[in-house]
Design an enzyme around this catalytic site. Structure first.
Site, PDB file in Angstrom:
ATOM      1  N   VAL A   1      -5.962   1.677  21.149  1.00  0.00           N
ATOM      2  CA  VAL A   1      -7.178   2.493  21.201  1.00  0.00           C
ATOM      3  C   VAL A   1      -6.857   3.987  21.247  1.00  0.00           C
ATOM      4  CG1 VAL A   1      -8.631   0.697  22.216  1.00  0.00           C
ATOM      5  CG2 VAL A   1      -7.388   2.253  23.718  1.00  0.00           C
TER       6      VAL A   1
ATOM      7  N   GLU B   1     -15.107   2.590  23.091  1.00  0.00           N
ATOM      8  CA  GLU B   1     -16.548   2.714  22.849  1.00  0.00           C
ATOM      9  C   GLU B   1     -17.067   4.031  23.421  1.00  0.00           C
ATOM     10  OE1 GLU B   1     -18.138   0.690  20.941  1.00  0.00           O
ATOM     11  OE2 GLU B   1     -16.519  -0.775  20.792  1.00  0.00           O
TER      12      GLU B   1
ATOM     13  N   GLY C   1      -7.678   6.225  24.180  1.00  0.00           N
ATOM     14  CA  GLY C   1      -9.119   6.228  24.397  1.00  0.00           C
ATOM     15  C   GLY C   1      -9.924   6.800  23.254  1.00  0.00           C
TER      16      GLY C   1
ATOM     17  N   TYR D   1       7.221   2.286  36.180  1.00  0.00           N
ATOM     18  CA  TYR D   1       5.824   2.402  36.569  1.00  0.00           C
ATOM     19  C   TYR D   1       5.670   2.415  38.089  1.00  0.00           C
ATOM     20  CZ  TYR D   1       5.071   0.964  31.685  1.00  0.00           C
ATOM     21  OH  TYR D   1       5.099   0.856  30.307  1.00  0.00           O
TER      22      TYR D   1
ATOM     23  N   GLY E   1      -0.862   1.104  22.527  1.00  0.00           N
ATOM     24  CA  GLY E   1      -1.739   2.229  22.193  1.00  0.00           C
ATOM     25  C   GLY E   1      -2.754   1.941  21.112  1.00  0.00           C
TER      26      GLY E   1
ATOM     27  N   LEU F   1     -10.382   5.607  20.426  1.00  0.00           N
ATOM     28  CA  LEU F   1     -11.096   4.536  19.732  1.00  0.00           C
ATOM     29  C   LEU F   1     -11.807   3.602  20.707  1.00  0.00           C
ATOM     30  CD1 LEU F   1      -8.456   3.658  16.970  1.00  0.00           C
ATOM     31  CD2 LEU F   1     -10.471   5.139  16.793  1.00  0.00           C
TER      32      LEU F   1
END
Length: 300
Positions: free
Chosen positions: A200, A207, A203, A51, A198, A205
């Site tokens: 969500v 909001e 992204g 990273y 992962g 899932l």
């Protein structure tokens, strides 16, 4: 925040972990976010030498310097920068692992790593040699435990059968239920904890996801993704992100759900999901009816 044993190890990890790749490279902001995570009871901080070419490890190290005892520190190895070449080369050799850990320790400002993970893996790797490296580091007290980060079931099975891994980090969400096919039962049977990344689904899932759905996900079209989101919301009367974070935790093999955050608000929302009640059997059944289970097409 509730803490779970990571497999049969002695590591107690928060149900919600922090995927540190999301903290960025601005030092003050990154350190503030990491301190906020610890204050919220999040103790698993996951980084990697890959990273930001090591910068992420440096920032995590600076943030935890005065709070090391509060942290289950996880990082990864296997991606090697070759002088004169762009990008990274894969190297799971014993020599490289024994060398790379020294650089990670220096950047992290610590003399031990709680969980050292192979950052990928293939069947063409010198697997016995790779395992020897991790076992040697464990004997020397440089690492407490080791694991593998992989979405390849054939590779995961090799390490389950041939090594003493404490954990597997793998992509797992409502939209990617592939680990349910065989990996999760295998890990549970062998006392190995899953760290679910992962949750969500890039992204999908979250909001707010407008602009992302059109890109699709794992072969699903925008229309399918919208239908899935609607079905999930009907299945569980909760914020969508909370449902997404709690879904993997319903499986007994899952010790921790790894979530990223680049703002205090996102971090607080992630942590708050841990204080909510687990998904009920009815909610889980309705979610699974709303979203079909996908299966591995490769690396079976």
């Amino acid at each position: 925040m509730k803490k779970n044993k990571l497999g049969r190890s002695e590591l107690l990890v928060s149900e919600i972990g922090f995927g540190c790749m999301s903290i960025g490279t601005e030092e003050n902001k990154a350190i503030r976010l990491l301190h906020e995570a610890l204050d919220l009871g999040i103790n698993l901080l996951d980084t990697a030498d890959l990273y930001d070419a090591g910068r992420n490890e440096e920032l995590v190290g600076k943030a935890i310097r005065s709070r090391r005892s509060e942290v289950v520190l996880a990082t990864k190895v296997g991606n090697r920068r070759v002088p004169g070449q762009e990008g990274w080369a894969w190297d799971a050799s014993k020599g490289y692992i024994l060398s790379a850990v020294k650089d990670s320790l220096r950047r992290l400002g610590t003399d031990y790593i709680d969980l050292y993970q192979l950052h990928g893996g293939t069947l063409d790797d010198p697997i016995e040699e790779t395992i020897e490296a991790f076992e040697q580091l464990k004997r020397e007290g440089v690492i407490r435990y080791y694991g593998i980060s992989s979405i390849r079931p054939n590779v995961v099975r090799e390490y389950v059968s041939r090594s003493n891994i404490a954990s597997v980090m793998s992509q797992y969400s409502i939209l990617d239920r592939r680990p349910e096919e065989g990996i999760l039962p295998l890990l549970e049977a062998n006392g190995i904890g899953l760290i679910a990344r992962g949750p969500v689904a890039s992204g999908m899932l979250a909001e707010e996801c407008e602009g992302k759905l059109a890109k699709g996900y794992l072969g699903y079209t925008e229309t399918e993704l919208r239908d899935f989101r609607s079905g999930i919301k009907k299945a569980a009367d909760r914020p969508l992100t909370e449902t997404a974070l709690r879904y993997p935790l319903a499986n007994p093999a899952v010790a921790c759900v790894l979530a990223g955050a680049s703002t205090s608000e996102q971090l607080s929302a992630n942590a708050a999901s841990a204080s909510r009640s687990p998904l009920s059997s009815a909610e889980l059944a309705d979610i699974r009816s709303a979203v079909p289970a996908n299966v591995y097409a490769q690396h079976r």
